[in-house]
Write a protein that holds these residues in place. Structure first.
Motif, PDB file in Angstrom:
ATOM      1  N   GLU A  26       0.831  -1.206   0.000  1.00 56.56           N
ATOM      2  CA  GLU A  26       0.000   0.000   0.000  1.00 56.56           C
ATOM      3  C   GLU A  26       0.866   1.257   0.000  1.00 56.56           C
ATOM      4  O   GLU A  26       0.475   2.303  -0.514  1.00 56.56           O
ATOM      5  CB  GLU A  26      -0.913   0.002   1.225  1.00 56.56           C
ATOM      6  N   PHE A  27       2.055   1.141   0.561  1.00 54.26           N
ATOM      7  CA  PHE A  27       2.914   2.309   0.734  1.00 54.26           C
ATOM      8  C   PHE A  27       4.160   2.294  -0.149  1.00 54.26           C
ATOM      9  O   PHE A  27       4.862   3.295  -0.240  1.00 54.26           O
ATOM     10  CB  PHE A  27       3.341   2.417   2.198  1.00 54.26           C
ATOM     11  N   LYS A  28       4.452   1.177  -0.786  1.00 51.90           N
ATOM     12  CA  LYS A  28       5.658   1.071  -1.611  1.00 51.90           C
ATOM     13  C   LYS A  28       5.473  -0.012  -2.666  1.00 51.90           C
ATOM     14  O   LYS A  28       4.627  -0.903  -2.493  1.00 51.90           O
ATOM     15  CB  LYS A  28       6.878   0.756  -0.742  1.00 51.90           C
ATOM     16  N   PRO A  29       6.239   0.037  -3.768  1.00 49.77           N
ATOM     17  CA  PRO A  29       6.171  -1.046  -4.752  1.00 49.77           C
ATOM     18  C   PRO A  29       6.622  -2.360  -4.111  1.00 49.77           C
ATOM     19  O   PRO A  29       7.506  -2.371  -3.258  1.00 49.77           O
ATOM     20  CB  PRO A  29       7.170  -0.603  -5.832  1.00 49.77           C
ATOM     21  N   LYS A  30       6.012  -3.469  -4.534  1.00 52.86           N
ATOM     22  CA  LYS A  30       6.358  -4.747  -3.920  1.00 52.86           C
ATOM     23  C   LYS A  30       7.860  -5.048  -3.991  1.00 52.86           C
ATOM     24  O   LYS A  30       8.426  -5.547  -3.008  1.00 52.86           O
ATOM     25  CB  LYS A  30       5.552  -5.884  -4.543  1.00 52.86           C
ATOM     26  N   PRO A  31       8.557  -4.753  -5.095  1.00 54.44           N
ATOM     27  CA  PRO A  31      10.002  -5.027  -5.132  1.00 54.44           C
ATOM     28  C   PRO A  31      10.815  -4.207  -4.125  1.00 54.44           C
ATOM     29  O   PRO A  31      11.982  -4.510  -3.889  1.00 54.44           O
ATOM     30  CB  PRO A  31      10.397  -4.655  -6.573  1.00 54.44           C
ATOM     31  N   MET A  32      10.202  -3.172  -3.528  1.00 51.48           N
ATOM     32  CA  MET A  32      10.902  -2.371  -2.533  1.00 51.48           C
ATOM     33  C   MET A  32      10.604  -2.834  -1.105  1.00 51.48           C
ATOM     34  O   MET A  32      11.125  -2.262  -0.149  1.00 51.48           O
ATOM     35  CB  MET A  32      10.528  -0.896  -2.684  1.00 51.48           C
ATOM     36  N   ILE A  33       9.786  -3.864  -0.950  1.00 50.44           N
ATOM     37  CA  ILE A  33       9.555  -4.441   0.376  1.00 50.44           C
ATOM     38  C   ILE A  33      10.847  -5.094   0.841  1.00 50.44           C
ATOM     39  O   ILE A  33      11.497  -5.821   0.086  1.00 50.44           O
ATOM     40  CB  ILE A  33       8.400  -5.461   0.328  1.00 50.44           C
ATOM     41  N   GLU A  34      11.216  -4.847   2.075  1.00 50.78           N
ATOM     42  CA  GLU A  34      12.548  -5.224   2.536  1.00 50.78           C
ATOM     43  C   GLU A  34      12.608  -6.624   3.128  1.00 50.78           C
ATOM     44  O   GLU A  34      11.722  -7.064   3.860  1.00 50.78           O
ATOM     45  CB  GLU A  34      13.037  -4.217   3.574  1.00 50.78           C
ATOM     46  N   ILE A  35      13.685  -7.308   2.778  1.00 49.22           N
ATOM     47  CA  ILE A  35      14.108  -8.549   3.423  1.00 49.22           C
ATOM     48  C   ILE A  35      15.411  -8.197   4.134  1.00 49.22           C
ATOM     49  O   ILE A  35      16.383  -7.807   3.495  1.00 49.22           O
ATOM     50  CB  ILE A  35      14.340  -9.685   2.412  1.00 49.22           C
ATOM     51  N   GLY A  36      15.446  -8.346   5.456  1.00 46.95           N
ATOM     52  CA  GLY A  36      16.554  -7.745   6.182  1.00 46.95           C
ATOM     53  C   GLY A  36      16.353  -6.248   6.134  1.00 46.95           C
ATOM     54  O   GLY A  36      15.274  -5.734   6.384  1.00 46.95           O
ATOM     55  N   ASP A  37      17.356  -5.513   5.745  1.00 48.13           N
ATOM     56  CA  ASP A  37      17.203  -4.062   5.620  1.00 48.13           C
ATOM     57  C   ASP A  37      17.371  -3.610   4.179  1.00 48.13           C
ATOM     58  O   ASP A  37      17.634  -2.451   3.909  1.00 48.13           O
ATOM     59  CB  ASP A  37      18.213  -3.341   6.515  1.00 48.13           C
ATOM     60  N   ILE A  88      11.497   3.783  -6.369  1.00 47.48           N
ATOM     61  CA  ILE A  88      12.626   2.983  -6.861  1.00 47.48           C
ATOM     62  C   ILE A  88      13.739   3.903  -7.331  1.00 47.48           C
ATOM     63  O   ILE A  88      14.919   3.708  -6.999  1.00 47.48           O
ATOM     64  CB  ILE A  88      12.173   2.046  -7.995  1.00 47.48           C
ATOM     65  N   LYS A  89      13.386   4.948  -8.073  1.00 43.54           N
ATOM     66  CA  LYS A  89      14.392   5.899  -8.557  1.00 43.54           C
ATOM     67  C   LYS A  89      15.093   6.598  -7.395  1.00 43.54           C
ATOM     68  O   LYS A  89      16.321   6.748  -7.394  1.00 43.54           O
ATOM     69  CB  LYS A  89      13.729   6.936  -9.470  1.00 43.54           C
ATOM     70  N   GLU A  90      14.310   6.996  -6.396  1.00 46.46           N
ATOM     71  CA  GLU A  90      14.894   7.700  -5.255  1.00 46.46           C
ATOM     72  C   GLU A  90      15.803   6.795  -4.438  1.00 46.46           C
ATOM     73  O   GLU A  90      16.828   7.247  -3.912  1.00 46.46           O
ATOM     74  CB  GLU A  90      13.769   8.274  -4.382  1.00 46.46           C
ATOM     75  N   VAL A 101      16.126   2.831 -14.650  1.00 47.49           N
ATOM     76  CA  VAL A 101      14.768   2.666 -14.131  1.00 47.49           C
ATOM     77  C   VAL A 101      13.810   3.322 -15.118  1.00 47.49           C
ATOM     78  O   VAL A 101      13.907   4.526 -15.372  1.00 47.49           O
ATOM     79  CB  VAL A 101      14.617   3.276 -12.726  1.00 47.49           C
ATOM     80  N   VAL A 102      12.891   2.542 -15.665  1.00 49.73           N
ATOM     81  CA  VAL A 102      11.989   3.024 -16.701  1.00 49.73           C
ATOM     82  C   VAL A 102      10.560   3.019 -16.171  1.00 49.73           C
ATOM     83  O   VAL A 102      10.084   1.996 -15.659  1.00 49.73           O
ATOM     84  CB  VAL A 102      12.068   2.136 -17.964  1.00 49.73           C
ATOM     85  N   ASP A 103       9.872   4.141 -16.292  1.00 46.43           N
ATOM     86  CA  ASP A 103       8.463   4.207 -15.925  1.00 46.43           C
ATOM     87  C   ASP A 103       7.664   3.559 -17.046  1.00 46.43           C
ATOM     88  O   ASP A 103       7.456   4.150 -18.100  1.00 46.43           O
ATOM     89  CB  ASP A 103       8.029   5.657 -15.719  1.00 46.43           C
ATOM     90  N   THR A 104       7.211   2.323 -16.829  1.00 43.91           N
ATOM     91  CA  THR A 104       6.491   1.586 -17.868  1.00 43.91           C
ATOM     92  C   THR A 104       4.978   1.668 -17.702  1.00 43.91           C
ATOM     93  O   THR A 104       4.238   0.910 -18.326  1.00 43.91           O
ATOM     94  CB  THR A 104       6.945   0.108 -17.898  1.00 43.91           C
ATOM     95  N   GLY A 105       4.525   2.591 -16.864  1.00 41.79           N
ATOM     96  CA  GLY A 105       3.091   2.821 -16.738  1.00 41.79           C
ATOM     97  C   GLY A 105       2.485   2.149 -15.525  1.00 41.79           C
ATOM     98  O   GLY A 105       2.970   1.116 -15.052  1.00 41.79           O
ATOM     99  N   LEU A 106       1.403   2.727 -15.040  1.00 49.72           N
ATOM    100  CA  LEU A 106       0.771   2.227 -13.821  1.00 49.72           C
ATOM    101  C   LEU A 106      -0.003   0.937 -14.058  1.00 49.72           C
ATOM    102  O   LEU A 106       0.099  -0.004 -13.276  1.00 49.72           O
ATOM    103  CB  LEU A 106      -0.163   3.292 -13.251  1.00 49.72           C
TER     104      LEU A 106
END
Length: 257
Positions: free
Chosen positions: A19-30, A60-62, A98-103
């Motif tokens: 809900e707050f971040k893209p799934k690939p940015m969900i952390e495992i460890g830190d 992701i870009k940030e 990092v390419v914005d491929t659309g929502l």
């Protein structure tokens, strides 16, 4: 060889986190699971990545823009013209686009959109929500050996995923939905693709796992690399917690670096 990672979906089945971040940015460890996947490829010497972003793509870009802030100690010296000093600098030998491929773009459409960054070259592709201990070098060598357009990595796993019918020569002949009696191979991602793959993708509405892969299978152009080791996707909070436990216990099978 470039590595394409699909990282643009909404991740609705793990909405507690996505809900707050893209799934690939969900952390495992830190570290984001995206980082773990990239480290897998980097271990084998593949360090050029194209990230197909979409949902909250700015995050992701940030994250990459501030990589040193996430991985190193820093001093902010406001007495010296707002100077930032990075200590114990931790960097990766990566080139990341990092390419914005659309929502709302489907998986095939995301791949089609990054064609200008691939050109006429063989490339790898995987999903930004699964880790494994596949030997990437062996996977690439297998792909080169058969001369077909596409290779996917298959695993034996009892999950609600699309089932592959694989012939004795490792060619994939069809896809079907899983049923209760299956203990059959599923598509785990970790693909190697020839640039001809772009001809099989129509537009943003194309689901890569349907028309393109089904057509390749029917034409005998899709091969399976059988992986008998570890693979785990992160579709749910339970799976995320399981990966987190393995990482914190120092028993993460995907960690080779």
């Amino acid at each position: 060889m470039k590595v394409v990672i699909l990282a643009g979906g909404l991740g609705t089945r793990i909405s507690e986190e996505s809900e707050f971040k893209p799934k690939p940015m969900i952390e495992i460890g830190d570290k984001p699971i995206l980082w773990h996947i990239m480290k897998e490829y980097s271990y084998y010497g593949y360090n050029e990545f194209v990230i197909c972003a979409g949902y909250r793509q700015h995050m992701i870009k940030e994250w990459f823009a501030d990589y040193f802030l996430h991985t190193s100690d820093v001093t902010f010296d406001f007495t010296q013209e707002n100077k930032m000093i990075v200590h114990n600098q931790h960097s990766e030998p990566w080139k990341v686009t990092v390419v914005d491929t659309g929502l709302n773009t489907m998986t095939g459409g995301r791949i089609k959109r990054i064609q200008p960054y691939i050109g006429n070259e063989t490339f790898m592709m995987t999903y930004g929500d699964g880790v494994c201990d596949v030997d990437i070098k062996e996977l690439v060598n297998f792909h080169k050996s058969h001369g077909k357009i596409a290779t996917l990595t298959s695993i034996l796993l009892e999950q609600e995923k699309g089932v592959l019918n694989i012939e004795e020569d490792n060619s994939v002949r069809s896809f079907r939905e899983k049923n209760a009696n299956d203990g059959t191979p599923i598509n785990a991602g970790y693909m190697v693709l020839e640039p001809e793959i772009f001809n099989y993708i129509k537009d943003d509405s194309t689901v890569f796992e349907r028309e393109p892969l089904e057509k390749l299978a029917a034409e005998g152009q899709l091969m399976s690399y059988s992986h008998k080791g570890y693979w785990q996707c992160m579709d749910t909070k339970r799976e995320k917690d399981m990966l987190e436990h393995l990482w914190k216990a120092g028993k993460a099978p995907w960690k080779k670096w």
